[in-house]
Write an enzyme that holds these catalytic residues in place. Structure first.
Site, PDB file in Angstrom:
ATOM      1  N   GLU A   1       0.839  -1.201   0.000  1.00 19.85           N
ATOM      2  CA  GLU A   1       0.000   0.000   0.000  1.00 19.85           C
ATOM      3  C   GLU A   1       0.871   1.247   0.000  1.00 19.85           C
ATOM      4  OE1 GLU A   1       0.586   1.966   3.376  1.00 19.85           O
ATOM      5  OE2 GLU A   1      -1.531   1.577   3.834  1.00 19.85           O
TER       6      GLU A   1
ATOM      7  N   CYS B   1      -3.311  -4.716   3.632  1.00 16.81           N
ATOM      8  CA  CYS B   1      -2.243  -5.561   4.159  1.00 16.81           C
ATOM      9  C   CYS B   1      -2.234  -6.980   3.604  1.00 16.81           C
ATOM     10  CB  CYS B   1      -2.329  -5.606   5.687  1.00 16.81           C
ATOM     11  SG  CYS B   1      -2.097  -3.994   6.434  1.00 16.81           S
TER      12      CYS B   1
ATOM     13  N   HIS C   1      -2.404 -12.234  10.275  1.00 10.47           N
ATOM     14  CA  HIS C   1      -1.948 -10.857  10.071  1.00 10.47           C
ATOM     15  C   HIS C   1      -1.723 -10.234  11.445  1.00 10.47           C
ATOM     16  CE1 HIS C   1      -1.456  -6.821   8.815  1.00 10.47           C
ATOM     17  NE2 HIS C   1      -2.620  -6.405   9.280  1.00 10.47           N
TER      18      HIS C   1
END
Lengths: 351, 387, 138
Positions: free
Chosen positions: A85, A117, A239
């Site tokens: 990103e 992400c 994550h």
């Protein structure tokens, strides 16, 4: 199982910049209780790129490590996907530079991916599909970010820098990808508009309806479809926007914390965004034994989760010690104060 | 080679001349040179202009056409560029033209008007174009940094000291304090030099020559006609040039300049002299290490001992060999393209006993050494009074 | 910096592509087509290993335009293991860390950038060999 039967990871590499800032130092600037913030997030410090590092340079470094570990001929790599990103250019690919720097060009496809992400794990799925369908011999999937948090925003404590590159192929596989699936909805919990310097987010909305719902749904779904349960996995990787979220997720899914803790690099480097779950995976691969299994679930705001099941092969032992481990990068660090941090992150305009 | 004489010289004072333009600088130098030679401008056969970077400093290329006609000289004019050796190189091209029989008399002008650029980053980049654009300047090299690389290598290889390098600056400032045309006419101490601001470690501010404006002009003529213009012409007895790779990292040595050695070999052979015969020399001390290495490359001292030679006072005015009696680039100033011509003018005055307080006592043979870049180009000329 | 100029040099900048004389074995960086030693033409490309040692260095306090985000930075001449020397910046070092003879390796960094909107030039810089484990005792 013959060599060609399975597709999976044939090499991986990470790169984490050497600079760190402590959570307390950021808290000091904004009048927040440092100890409480640190404890709440489960993050001690975060990584900061050098002034001449960005998503492109750390992607190149991580991919050089991956290629060296796999001992792959760059000519065999026929797809390069860089998920981030924080691509340095809004228009002009990161992937072409990564491909050129690794001598993968010109016979290759290359593209930049963006899905907050989870753009890196999206790249893994794309490479997997192309290798499995014999479109390409080897694919390079990278998750990398030099993420920015708005000064004083909660994200500033964790938004950090790191890269992980995976080579996906079907010869000399060190970890087979046994299954993958995704869970995606339109959930605007975090975004950055074109031209905006810093991302915005939905505060607590990023938790339950966003991160937890997607990660847990994807994890449950892949276990259901593969008829597996937490007992079938030696490690689980989620994550890691902080330590709290993956630990809570593990608990909700019934994984003991011992299975998730080895992946939690977030404590020492913060949230590396597109690289986050992939660096977590790399940290586990660094210490894992053959025949062990890993469940990995990424999360990208917007929102979606990609779930993967990996099984480690004997091949992994042949590739150890060739490139720096995640721990090696965690160990080599230099602290910056907030003033130098703002300089490193381009928050001081000198041109 | 047909022997050539210098029959007239003229120059501006060196300084930061914000209110004087490029053409006004050259006009002043040319007018003085014409007056000095007492020559009718119509007798000048060709004009040769040495300038390194008028394009970048002043947005002015096609410089020769600006300079000659502006001063009323309509002879064919051409610009010669060889970085900081542009002046010395222009002189050599003029000598070749006279030798080839194109002209009997030539005007050679060196000029650099550097202070039109006021951002030090812009000046650093402009000067940096004298290095390898792609593989030195393009990766972050600057001139002070390139000479710092040389200085560090010299210190490592020979054990030379910061004090030794500083002594070059102190000596040149002392000489320059006696030169009315110098940019800095101030004596400095070792402490001042060694505590000055860091530019590119180990090079400090007082190891560096300054950013300067200046123009210098000389009139050359074939020996036969020299006495027509002056009773005391000086003669170019030998001339040599050397060229090496533009990038420092491509050269054979980091601590010695092959271009200097090659230029010296040719020039000294032509003049039938050895280094021992030289009474005084104007060398290209763009940085203190350049003077130290030049002393070694020209054989005035042992290799690696140039710094000690300087610290021991052997290069001071009227000592073993007077090096940079003018104050050198460090004190006199360094308008880059003009420097090679200023050096010739200093020799001219010294040989004619016109150098005032800085007059060298032994003045039979004087030499100039003009370096371009970090040592890729070098021009050496040998002068004497006798034809 | 000119876009075509850096584009043309991208392989040398990105991965130290040079050339090698097949006849006399001399290496060149940047690459060239004719050997200066033995005059053989048609030299082949050679990818340098990316390791070498510091031949000399300086800490630069007055950078050229576009290099002023890090002052001082370390400029060095590195002698590659194969022989050629190149000028480069050293990274992942602080003042006092660098010495002549120090082993170094290739690192990929931003070299310069034309402001916030112009093209970014990427390429080689060098860092201590065996980074990030260079400080560990063998």
């Amino acid at each position: 199982m013959t060599k060609k039967d399975k597709t999976g990871i044939i090499g991986y590499g990470v790169y984490i910049p050497r600079f760190r800032i402590k959570v307390e130092e950021i808290a000091r600037i904004w009048g927040q209780p440092g100890e409480a913030v640190k404890k709440g997030l489960g993050v001690l410090e975060k990584s900061i790129p050098d002034m001449d590092e960005d998503t492109i340079t750390i992607s190149v470094e991580a991919s050089r490590n991956a290629i060296k570990m796999a001992n792959t001929n760059p000519d065999d790599i026929e797809a390069v996907y860089v998920g981030s990103e924080s691509h340095p250019y809004a228009v002009k690919p990161t992937a072409t530079i990564v491909a050129e720097a690794n001598r993968i060009t010109p016979v290759t496809t290359a593209a930049d991916l963006e899905f907050a992400c989870k753009a890196g794990t999206a790249g893994i799925q794309m490479c997997l599909g192309m290798v499995k369908s014999n479109q390409i011999k080897v694919g390079l999937a990278i998750g990398a970010d030099c993420s920015q948090g708005r000064p004083s925003d909660a994200l500033e404590y964790t938004a950090s820098a790191g890269a992980c590159a995976l080579l996906i192929g079907n010869e000399n596989v060190i970890a087979t990808i046994d299954h993958t699936e995704s869970y995606t909805t339109d959930t605007p919990d975090f975004w950055r508009r074109e031209g905006a310097t810093y991302p915005s987010h939905g505060g607590r909305f990023t938790g339950e309806p966003a991160y937890f719902r997607h990660v847990i749904s994807a994890a449950k779904s892949i276990m259901k479809h593969t008829n597996t349960s937490p007992d079938d996995f030696d490690y689980v990787v989620f994550h890691e926007p902080n330590s709290k979220f993956p630990l809570a997720t593990a608990k909700m899914l019934g994984f003991p914390k011992e299975k998730v803790e080895p992946s939690l690099t977030v404590k020492y480097i913060g949230n590396t965004y597109s690289a986050s779950s992939m660096i977590g995976l790399a940290a586990v691969l660094d210490i894992i034994k053959p025949d062990d299994r890993i469940l990995m679930v990424s999360y990208g705001s917007g929102s979606g989760s990609d779930a993967f099941i990996f099984t480690i092969t004997d091949e992994i032992e042949k590739h150890r010690g060739l490139v720096p481990t995640v721990q090696n990068y965690l160990d080599h660090k230099q602290y910056l104060d907030y003033a130098f941090y703002t300089k490193h992150r381009g928050k001081i305009k000198i041109h | 080679m047909k022997e050539i004489a210098v029959v007239g010289v003229g120059n501006t004072k060196i300084g930061e001349w914000y209110d004087i333009s490029l053409r006004e600088l050259t006009d002043e130098a040319i007018s003085k040179a014409i007056q000095s030679a007492n020559i009718d401008p119509k007798e000048i056969g060709g004009t040769f202009v040495g300038s390194m970077s008028s394009g970048i400093f002043n947005q002015q290329e096609h410089l020769a056409a600006l300079v000659g006609p502006h001063s009323g000289i309509n002879a064919p004019a051409v610009r010669v560029e060889n970085a900081c050796a542009s002046g010395g190189s222009a002189l050599r091209v003029a000598m070749m033209a006279i030798n080839a029989g194109f002209y009997d008399t030539a005007l050679v002008v060196g000029v650099e008007k550097m202070t039109d650029l006021i951002d030090i980053g812009d000046v650093t980049t402009a000067l940096g174009t004298a290095a390898d654009g792609e593989w030195e300047l393009g990766v972050g090299a600057t001139f002070p940094a390139l000479y710092a690389l040389i200085m560090r290598a010299h210190m490592h290889k020979y054990g030379s000291t910061l004090e030794e390098f500083a002594s070059v600056s102190v000596k040149n400032h002392k000489n320059g304090s006696l030169n009315p045309d110098a940019q800095f006419r101030k004596v400095v101490t070792m402490e001042t030099v060694m505590n000055s601001r860091m530019i590119a470690e180990p090079v400090r501010l007082f190891d560096c020559s300054p950013v300067s404006d200046g123009a210098a002009a000389v009139i050359l003529t074939a020996k036969d006609g020299a006495k027509k213009y002056t009773d005391d012409p000086i003669y170019i007895k030998g001339s040599g040039a050397g060229t090496d790779h533009i990038a420092l990292h491509m050269r054979e040595s980091l601590t010695s300049m092959q271009a200097t050695k090659r230029a010296a070999e040719t020039a000294f052979k032509m003049a039938k002299i050895t280094p021992k015969d030289i009474d005084f020399i104007e060398v290209h001390d763009c940085f203190t290490v350049a003077e130290v290495i030049t002393l070694e490359d020209l054989g005035f001292c042992k290799v690696g001992k140039g710094g000690k030679f300087s610290l021991d006072g052997e290069t001071a005015l009227n000592s073993t060999i007077s090096v940079n009696p003018s104050g050198g680039l460090k004190s006199k100033g360094h308008p880059v393209g003009a420097t090679g011509i200023y050096q010739v003018i200093e020799i001219f005055h010294q040989l004619r006993n016109e150098a005032g307080k800085r007059q060298v006592s032994k003045n039979d043979i004087g030499v100039t050494q003009n370096i371009g870049g970090s040592g890729a180009s070098c021009v050496i000329n040998v002068f004497s009074r006798g034809a | 910096m000119s876009v075509p100029r850096t584009w043309r040099n991208r392989r040398a900048l990105y991965s130290l592509e040079g050339s090698k004389c097949q006849k006399c074995g001399k290496y060149y960086f940047p690459g060239r087509t004719r050997c200066l030693d033995c005059n053989t033409s048609g030299l082949e490309n050679h990818n340098f290993s990316g390791t070498g040692k510091v031949a000399t260095y300086s800490w630069v306090y007055t950078p050229p335009k576009g290099f002023n985000n890090r002052i001082p930075y370390c400029l060095a001449i590195v002698e590659l293991d194969e022989g050629p020397k190149l000028t480069t910046q050293l990274v992942a070092v602080e003042e006092g860390d660098v010495e002549i003879g120090m082993p170094v390796e290739f690192s990929f960094r931003k070299i310069s950038s034309e402001g916030d909107e112009g093209v970014i030039t990427y390429g080689f810089k060098f860092r201590p060999k065996n980074y990030p484990n260079h400080l560990k005792k063998k």
